[in-house]
Design a protein around this motif. Structure first.
Motif, PDB file in Angstrom:
ATOM      1  N   GLU A 229       6.339 -83.502 -21.527  1.00  0.00           N
ATOM      2  CA  GLU A 229       5.297 -82.526 -21.865  1.00  0.00           C
ATOM      3  C   GLU A 229       5.917 -81.181 -22.233  1.00  0.00           C
ATOM      4  OE1 GLU A 229       1.207 -81.672 -19.797  1.00  0.00           O
ATOM      5  OE2 GLU A 229       2.738 -80.455 -18.778  1.00  0.00           O
ATOM      6  N   ILE A 230       6.872 -80.731 -21.452  1.00  0.00           N
ATOM      7  CA  ILE A 230       7.514 -79.445 -21.715  1.00  0.00           C
ATOM      8  C   ILE A 230       8.252 -79.465 -23.043  1.00  0.00           C
ATOM      9  CG2 ILE A 230       9.314 -77.853 -20.923  1.00  0.00           C
ATOM     10  CD1 ILE A 230       8.584 -78.737 -18.041  1.00  0.00           C
ATOM     11  N   ASP A 231       8.961 -80.564 -23.325  1.00  0.00           N
ATOM     12  CA  ASP A 231       9.700 -80.669 -24.586  1.00  0.00           C
ATOM     13  C   ASP A 231       8.770 -80.629 -25.787  1.00  0.00           C
ATOM     14  OD1 ASP A 231      11.982 -80.839 -23.086  1.00  0.00           O
ATOM     15  OD2 ASP A 231      12.233 -83.008 -23.309  1.00  0.00           O
ATOM     16  N   ARG A 232       7.595 -81.227 -25.649  1.00  0.00           N
ATOM     17  CA  ARG A 232       6.633 -81.193 -26.760  1.00  0.00           C
ATOM     18  C   ARG A 232       6.177 -79.762 -27.055  1.00  0.00           C
ATOM     19  NH1 ARG A 232       4.466 -85.872 -24.238  1.00  0.00           N
ATOM     20  NH2 ARG A 232       2.854 -84.613 -23.208  1.00  0.00           N
ATOM     21  N   VAL A 233       6.070 -78.958 -26.016  1.00  0.00           N
ATOM     22  CA  VAL A 233       5.578 -77.583 -26.188  1.00  0.00           C
ATOM     23  C   VAL A 233       6.688 -76.635 -26.645  1.00  0.00           C
ATOM     24  CG1 VAL A 233       4.563 -75.604 -24.995  1.00  0.00           C
ATOM     25  CG2 VAL A 233       3.739 -77.911 -24.501  1.00  0.00           C
ATOM     26  N   THR A 234       7.863 -76.766 -26.049  1.00  0.00           N
ATOM     27  CA  THR A 234       8.949 -75.820 -26.343  1.00  0.00           C
ATOM     28  C   THR A 234       9.872 -76.298 -27.453  1.00  0.00           C
ATOM     29  OG1 THR A 234      10.468 -76.791 -24.726  1.00  0.00           O
ATOM     30  CG2 THR A 234       8.932 -75.085 -23.931  1.00  0.00           C
ATOM     31  N   GLY A 235       9.789 -77.593 -27.781  1.00  0.00           N
ATOM     32  CA  GLY A 235      10.697 -78.139 -28.773  1.00  0.00           C
ATOM     33  C   GLY A 235      12.130 -78.184 -28.296  1.00  0.00           C
ATOM     34  N   SER A 236      12.325 -78.006 -27.003  1.00  0.00           N
ATOM     35  CA  SER A 236      13.660 -77.989 -26.380  1.00  0.00           C
ATOM     36  C   SER A 236      14.555 -76.888 -26.955  1.00  0.00           C
ATOM     37  CB  SER A 236      14.361 -79.351 -26.557  1.00  0.00           C
ATOM     38  OG  SER A 236      13.596 -80.381 -25.972  1.00  0.00           O
ATOM     39  N   THR A 237      13.925 -75.891 -27.589  1.00  0.00           N
ATOM     40  CA  THR A 237      14.694 -74.800 -28.202  1.00  0.00           C
ATOM     41  C   THR A 237      14.549 -73.482 -27.449  1.00  0.00           C
ATOM     42  OG1 THR A 237      12.848 -74.243 -29.675  1.00  0.00           O
ATOM     43  CG2 THR A 237      14.473 -75.842 -30.481  1.00  0.00           C
ATOM     44  N   ARG A 238      13.722 -73.466 -26.412  1.00  0.00           N
ATOM     45  CA  ARG A 238      13.521 -72.247 -25.633  1.00  0.00           C
ATOM     46  C   ARG A 238      13.067 -72.626 -24.228  1.00  0.00           C
ATOM     47  NH1 ARG A 238       8.114 -71.392 -24.941  1.00  0.00           N
ATOM     48  NH2 ARG A 238       6.682 -72.380 -26.438  1.00  0.00           N
ATOM     49  N   LEU A 239      13.088 -71.667 -23.330  1.00  0.00           N
ATOM     50  CA  LEU A 239      12.607 -71.884 -21.979  1.00  0.00           C
ATOM     51  C   LEU A 239      11.092 -71.649 -21.920  1.00  0.00           C
ATOM     52  CD1 LEU A 239      15.401 -70.044 -19.926  1.00  0.00           C
ATOM     53  CD2 LEU A 239      15.155 -72.498 -20.330  1.00  0.00           C
ATOM     54  N   PRO A 240      10.394 -72.271 -20.989  1.00  0.00           N
ATOM     55  CA  PRO A 240       8.951 -72.073 -20.868  1.00  0.00           C
ATOM     56  C   PRO A 240       8.596 -70.602 -20.586  1.00  0.00           C
ATOM     57  CG  PRO A 240       9.653 -73.975 -19.596  1.00  0.00           C
ATOM     58  CD  PRO A 240      10.895 -73.267 -20.010  1.00  0.00           C
ATOM     59  N   THR A 241       7.421 -70.207 -21.028  1.00  0.00           N
ATOM     60  CA  THR A 241       6.915 -68.855 -20.774  1.00  0.00           C
ATOM     61  C   THR A 241       5.519 -68.957 -20.162  1.00  0.00           C
ATOM     62  OG1 THR A 241       5.765 -68.549 -22.897  1.00  0.00           O
ATOM     63  CG2 THR A 241       8.144 -68.070 -22.834  1.00  0.00           C
ATOM     64  N   ASN A 243       2.877 -67.949 -21.396  1.00  0.00           N
ATOM     65  CA  ASN A 243       1.917 -68.311 -22.446  1.00  0.00           C
ATOM     66  C   ASN A 243       1.769 -69.819 -22.611  1.00  0.00           C
ATOM     67  OD1 ASN A 243       1.388 -65.623 -23.088  1.00  0.00           O
ATOM     68  ND2 ASN A 243       3.059 -65.525 -24.587  1.00  0.00           N
ATOM     69  N   ASP A 244       2.718 -70.572 -22.056  1.00  0.00           N
ATOM     70  CA  ASP A 244       2.685 -72.031 -22.188  1.00  0.00           C
ATOM     71  C   ASP A 244       1.826 -72.703 -21.118  1.00  0.00           C
ATOM     72  OD1 ASP A 244       4.523 -72.030 -24.352  1.00  0.00           O
ATOM     73  OD2 ASP A 244       6.207 -71.922 -22.938  1.00  0.00           O
ATOM     74  N   ARG A 245       1.358 -71.963 -20.148  1.00  0.00           N
ATOM     75  CA  ARG A 245       0.730 -72.581 -18.975  1.00  0.00           C
ATOM     76  C   ARG A 245      -0.457 -73.460 -19.348  1.00  0.00           C
ATOM     77  NH1 ARG A 245      -0.183 -69.860 -12.978  1.00  0.00           N
ATOM     78  NH2 ARG A 245      -0.882 -71.799 -11.966  1.00  0.00           N
ATOM     79  N   THR A 246      -1.331 -72.983 -20.212  1.00  0.00           N
ATOM     80  CA  THR A 246      -2.509 -73.777 -20.572  1.00  0.00           C
ATOM     81  C   THR A 246      -2.146 -74.985 -21.428  1.00  0.00           C
ATOM     82  OG1 THR A 246      -2.925 -72.321 -22.468  1.00  0.00           O
ATOM     83  CG2 THR A 246      -4.074 -71.802 -20.412  1.00  0.00           C
ATOM     84  N   SER A 247      -0.945 -74.977 -21.997  1.00  0.00           N
ATOM     85  CA  SER A 247      -0.513 -76.088 -22.846  1.00  0.00           C
ATOM     86  C   SER A 247       0.259 -77.147 -22.069  1.00  0.00           C
ATOM     87  CB  SER A 247       0.375 -75.558 -23.990  1.00  0.00           C
ATOM     88  OG  SER A 247      -0.314 -74.605 -24.767  1.00  0.00           O
ATOM     89  N   MET A 248       0.427 -76.931 -20.769  1.00  0.00           N
ATOM     90  CA  MET A 248       1.190 -77.874 -19.945  1.00  0.00           C
ATOM     91  C   MET A 248       0.357 -78.316 -18.742  1.00  0.00           C
ATOM     92  SD  MET A 248       4.990 -76.108 -19.941  1.00  0.00           S
ATOM     93  CE  MET A 248       5.871 -75.770 -21.465  1.00  0.00           C
TER      94      MET A 248
END
Length: 409
Positions: A229-241, A243-248
């Motif tokens: 799930e995290i990789d889908r949101v961040t693209g594995s190119t950045r750390l979670p923020t 702003n990502d909470r509702t998307s995870m």
């Protein structure tokens, strides 16, 4: 014990309302967002520490929580877990919480014993309370003195207490307001230890993060699902923020399940009745200590089937949508619900998301390459509990992730 300065213990009344008003103004959902940069900074420091010396994850966890609240409350940086201030605070809490629990001291049952002099034979609780009081006074004095010195030297940074201190020097402030600010900073910082250590929000964070590490090590399938799930949101190119909470939503479910299955304060902070009350025909006299059995609520099989199993999926409905069971009972109830719950929640969520994004947490191996089993033991610490010490392994997921950790981006 000197813990009357902890705003969580204030008797209901005008002084309590003043403390609560200041806390609400500074730690509500919107106001708490001003601490986001400090939270991100400290979570990234935790990642680097886990990257460099993963075997010391327990120490890194404690350092993470202590340094976070010290910087938020006082603008001060804790450089090491060996800081003398932390040792003083730990000792105060270790001795103090043993007196707080039901049956911890006869003084709680026979208040007149508080007047027995410390030199009197058998006055063990009085002697212990006196030691705690002296230690607590130091715990309150040290950061305040350091803030004043920082102002004098022109190196003070923005924080809950320094912002007030600057306002006081410019516009003035009443003694009552200054005392309230000091009390709240002390309470939220939780004495920078395993506090009344963190009677708000820190012990929650230390305990919950330790439980999270454990649950990931023994539930690899949950971990892999969250990583996807995290990789889908961040693209594995950045750390979670934040702003990502509702998307995870799955990471959110992990956070809820950790707090449900292992509430750090299983019977909450004790309340005391200010007048006689009746519950289901039973008289509860004025002055009675009442505990909310949070553990029983979060392990109610009618509400949470198979309640002793770690199952984040229980927080999704039949259509796979995150349900509305989002109240974290560990933060308490009513007028005395944890004022730092928004900070605690955001800190815990970002910690979970960031650690899962960066590491594979697995069981440690013995000399023959076999998994070392981890038991489910819990260590009780007065009113609090946390996962008993265990071993696990943190392995960075990829070279690209290692660069993100080192760079903190």
């Amino acid at each position: 014990m000197g813990w009357q300065y902890n705003s969580g213990f204030l008797k209901y009344g005008e002084e309590w309302r003043q403390h609560r008003k200041i806390s609400q103004q500074n730690f509500n959902l919107k106001a708490s967002q001003k601490y986001y940069p400090i939270q991100v900074k400290r979570v990234h420091q935790l990642l680097r520490a886990l990257h460099d010396t993963p075997e010391d994850f327990d120490i890194h966890n404690e350092m993470h929580s202590i340094s976070l609240t010290m910087e938020m409350m006082y603008g001060l940086e804790i450089k090491s877990i060996e800081d003398p201030y932390i040792a003083i605070a730990n000792e105060a809490v270790k001795l103090g919480t043993s007196l707080l629990v039901p049956g911890g001291s006869l003084i709680n049952t026979f208040p007149f014993l508080q007047h027995v002099p410390t030199w009197f034979p058998g006055a063990t609780s009085r002697k212990q309370a006196e030691i705690v009081r002296c230690l607590t006074e130091e715990v309150m004095r040290i950061p305040v003195d350091q803030v004043k010195t920082a102002f004098e030297e022109g190196r003070a940074v923005s924080s809950f207490f320094t912002d007030f201190f600057e306002k006081k020097q410019t516009f003035g402030a009443s003694k009552e307001e200054e005392q309230a600010i000091q009390n709240i900073a002390y309470t939220v910082n939780g004495a920078a230890s395993d506090t009344v250590r963190r009677l708000i929000p820190n012990f929650n964070t230390i305990s919950a993060t330790g439980s999270f590490f454990y649950f990931m090590a023994v539930n690899p399938d949950v971990q892999k699902k969250a990583q996807a799930e995290i990789d889908r949101v961040t693209g594995s190119t950045r750390l979670p923020t934040f702003n990502d909470r509702t998307s995870m939503p799955y990471v959110e479910a992990i956070y809820r399940e950790v707090m449900r299955l292992r509430p750090p304060l299983p019977i909450g902070v004790p309340h005391r009745l200010i007048e006689d009350d009746y519950f289901k025909g039973y008289l509860i006299p004025e002055g009675t200590a009442v505990f909310a059995n949070i553990w029983a609520m979060t392990h109610d099989e009618e509400v949470y089937p198979d309640a002793f199993s770690f199952k984040p999926d229980r927080f999704f409905d039949e259509e796979g949508v995150l349900n509305d069971d989002d109240r974290i009972l560990a933060y308490g109830f009513g007028r005395r619900i944890c004022v730092g719950k928004h900070i605690a929640s955001s800190t815990m969520w970002l910690t979970i998301a960031s650690v899962i994004a960066c590491f594979d947490i697995t069981k440690s191996k013995d000399e023959n390459g076999n998994d070392i089993d981890i038991n489910d033991d819990i260590f009780d610490f007065g009113l609090f509990n946390h996962k008993a010490k265990f071993m696990c392994s943190f392995k960075v997921r990829s070279p690209a992730v290692a660069k993100l950790i080192v760079g903190g981006n």
